[in-house]
Design a protein around this motif. Structure first.
Motif, short mmCIF file in Angstrom:
data_model
loop_
_atom_site.label_atom_id
_atom_site.label_comp_id
_atom_site.label_asym_id
_atom_site.label_seq_id
_atom_site.Cartn_x
_atom_site.Cartn_y
_atom_site.Cartn_z
N GLY A 190 0.79 -1.23 0.00
CA GLY A 190 0.00 0.00 0.00
C GLY A 190 0.82 1.27 0.00
N THR A 191 2.05 1.20 0.47
CA THR A 191 2.89 2.40 0.56
C THR A 191 3.99 2.44 -0.49
N GLY A 192 4.28 1.29 -1.10
CA GLY A 192 5.39 1.23 -2.04
C GLY A 192 6.74 1.07 -1.36
N LEU A 193 6.73 0.85 -0.05
CA LEU A 193 7.98 0.59 0.67
C LEU A 193 8.39 -0.85 0.48
N SER A 194 9.66 -1.13 0.61
CA SER A 194 10.10 -2.52 0.50
C SER A 194 9.54 -3.31 1.68
N GLU A 240 -0.47 9.01 4.28
CA GLU A 240 -1.43 8.80 3.18
C GLU A 240 -2.09 7.43 3.30
N PHE A 241 -1.31 6.42 3.56
CA PHE A 241 -1.85 5.05 3.66
C PHE A 241 -2.84 4.92 4.81
N PHE A 242 -2.47 5.43 5.98
CA PHE A 242 -3.33 5.29 7.16
C PHE A 242 -4.36 6.41 7.30
N LYS A 243 -4.21 7.48 6.48
CA LYS A 243 -5.09 8.65 6.55
C LYS A 243 -5.07 9.26 7.95
N VAL A 244 -3.84 9.54 8.43
CA VAL A 244 -3.64 10.13 9.75
C VAL A 244 -2.62 11.26 9.66
#
Length: 82
Positions: free
Chosen positions: A23-27, A54-58
């Motif tokens: 969801g974040t594009g992190l490894s 952005e992912f968690f909307k916080v």
């Protein structure tokens, strides 16, 4: 000491490190390290923090917790050799 609260957020929402990675594009290794219960981390770049928000909307403050005095005091400054 500043710690990430990702483990608790992910646990409440039923999110895995794999889902965080996707969801974040992190490894996956990065997502896994950041989602450990201790919440410790090395460097946290602003781009990574933005992806997590952005992912968690916080807001960023919801992802971090500061505990005063838990790291043994301020770090000594390095001496520059001129």
């Amino acid at each position: 000491m500043v710690r990430l609260t990702l483990y608790h957020i992910m646990r409440r929402r039923g999110i895995t490190a794999y889902a965080l990675s996707r969801g974040t594009g992190l490894s996956y290794p990065s997502a896994y390290r950041m989602s450990r219960p201790a919440g410790t981390f090395g460097r946290l770049h602003s781009d990574t923090l933005e992806r997590l928000c952005e992912f968690f909307k916080v807001q960023p403050g919801e992802l971090l917790r500061w505990t005063p005095g838990s790291n043994g005091g301020p770090r000594p400054q390095r001496r520059r050799s001129d």
